[in-house]
Scaffold this active site. Structure first.
Site, short mmCIF file in Angstrom:
data_model
loop_
_atom_site.label_atom_id
_atom_site.label_comp_id
_atom_site.label_asym_id
_atom_site.label_seq_id
_atom_site.Cartn_x
_atom_site.Cartn_y
_atom_site.Cartn_z
N LYS A 89 9.01 39.85 18.64
CA LYS A 89 7.61 39.45 18.47
C LYS A 89 6.96 39.20 19.84
O LYS A 89 7.67 39.15 20.87
CB LYS A 89 7.56 38.19 17.60
CG LYS A 89 8.12 38.38 16.18
CD LYS A 89 7.84 37.09 15.38
CE LYS A 89 8.65 36.99 14.12
NZ LYS A 89 8.35 35.73 13.40
N TYR B 131 3.36 41.55 6.80
CA TYR B 131 3.56 40.19 6.29
C TYR B 131 2.85 39.94 4.96
O TYR B 131 2.57 38.78 4.63
CB TYR B 131 3.12 39.17 7.35
CG TYR B 131 4.16 38.95 8.44
CD1 TYR B 131 5.45 38.51 8.12
CD2 TYR B 131 3.85 39.16 9.78
CE1 TYR B 131 6.41 38.30 9.10
CE2 TYR B 131 4.81 38.95 10.78
CZ TYR B 131 6.09 38.52 10.43
OH TYR B 131 7.04 38.30 11.40
N ASN C 75 9.20 32.35 16.94
CA ASN C 75 10.67 32.37 16.89
C ASN C 75 11.28 33.71 17.32
O ASN C 75 12.37 34.08 16.88
CB ASN C 75 11.13 31.96 15.49
CG ASN C 75 10.48 32.80 14.41
OD1 ASN C 75 9.90 33.86 14.71
ND2 ASN C 75 10.58 32.38 13.16
N HIS D 249 11.85 39.11 14.25
CA HIS D 249 11.80 39.34 12.80
C HIS D 249 12.99 40.19 12.43
O HIS D 249 13.37 41.09 13.18
CB HIS D 249 10.51 40.09 12.43
CG HIS D 249 10.58 40.67 11.05
ND1 HIS D 249 10.30 39.93 9.92
CD2 HIS D 249 10.98 41.90 10.59
CE1 HIS D 249 10.50 40.68 8.85
NE2 HIS D 249 10.90 41.87 9.23
N GLU E 72 9.55 48.10 5.48
CA GLU E 72 9.14 47.77 6.84
C GLU E 72 9.42 48.93 7.82
O GLU E 72 8.64 49.16 8.74
CB GLU E 72 9.88 46.50 7.31
CG GLU E 72 9.44 45.26 6.50
CD GLU E 72 10.33 44.05 6.70
OE1 GLU E 72 11.32 44.13 7.48
OE2 GLU E 72 10.04 43.01 6.08
P1 IDP Z 1 11.66 34.78 8.63
O1 IDP Z 1 10.99 35.38 9.84
O2 IDP Z 1 12.80 33.88 9.02
O3 IDP Z 1 12.05 35.80 7.59
P2 IDP Z 1 9.46 34.07 6.86
O4 IDP Z 1 9.51 32.98 5.86
O5 IDP Z 1 9.51 35.47 6.37
O6 IDP Z 1 10.60 33.79 7.94
O7 IDP Z 1 8.11 33.84 7.69
C1 IDP Z 1 7.61 34.84 8.53
C2 IDP Z 1 7.21 34.20 9.85
O8 IDP Z 1 6.11 33.30 9.62
C3 IDP Z 1 8.28 33.30 10.47
O9 IDP Z 1 9.22 34.02 11.25
C4 IDP Z 1 7.45 32.38 11.32
O10 IDP Z 1 7.01 33.03 12.52
C5 IDP Z 1 6.23 32.15 10.43
N1 IDP Z 1 6.40 30.99 9.53
C6 IDP Z 1 7.19 30.91 8.42
N2 IDP Z 1 7.09 29.72 7.81
C7 IDP Z 1 6.21 29.00 8.54
C8 IDP Z 1 5.67 27.66 8.41
O11 IDP Z 1 6.00 26.91 7.49
N3 IDP Z 1 4.79 27.26 9.37
C9 IDP Z 1 4.40 28.08 10.40
N4 IDP Z 1 4.86 29.34 10.56
C10 IDP Z 1 5.76 29.80 9.65
MG MG Z 2 10.80 37.05 6.49
#
Ligand code: IDP
Ligand code: MG
Length: 140
Positions: A9, A49, A116, A119, A130
């Protein structure tokens, strides 16, 4: 052979962690079979997303994905989907285990969206969907 979509990212690219991420994937033994750097547009980010549409972090997430270049990767190997999710660690970098990409290299920045670094697809269906979004030329 199972395939997954990995994204480095914008935070990962900005922090010069592309090599670090790819190195962990390769050292684990997965094979990188496609790789590109791109600047996502809004439509691409929203499509990628889509499952999160309506959540409070959706708009910040889409904006964040537009904040700089990203690197899209297809990695291959038996159980690579599960395996890369383990390498990446938990979504929240504060609680992601040390030893994982997110646990070692990211922390809470106090932003609306969790930054983070990576992805990774979460299922074979997500991976197919994807990969088509980021590598449409491969399904022609
Ligand atoms: P993942 O990347 O671990 O699969 P997902 O739940 O698919 O997590 O969420 C996509 C992205 O959205 C996450 O990697 C993170 O960047 C962001 N995200 C997910 N949950 C939250 C939240 O509760 N607050 C803020 N950002 C979030
Ligand atoms: Mg995800």
């Amino acid at each position: 052979m199972e395939r997954t979509l990995i994204l480095v990212k914008p935070d990962g690219v900005r922090r010069n962690l592309v090599g670090e991420v790819l190195s962990r994937v390769e050292k684990k033994g997965y094979v990188i079979s496609a790789l590109k750097m791109l600047e996502a547009d809004r439509a691409l980010s929203v499509r990628h997303y889509a499952e999160h549409e309506g959540k409070p972090f959706f708009e910040p997430l889409v904006e964040f994905m537009l904040s700089g270049p990203i690197v899209a990767v297809i990695a291959e190997g038996n159980r690579v989907i599960e395996g890369f999710r383990k390498l990446a660690g938990a979504t929240d970098p504060t609680v992601a285990e040390p030893g994982t990409i997110r646990g070692d290299l990211a922390r809470d920045q106090g932003t609306k969206v969790v930054q983070n670094i990576v992805h990774g697809s979460d299922s074979p269906e997500s991976a197919d969907r994807e990969i088509k979004i980021f590598f449409p030329e491969l399904s022609k």
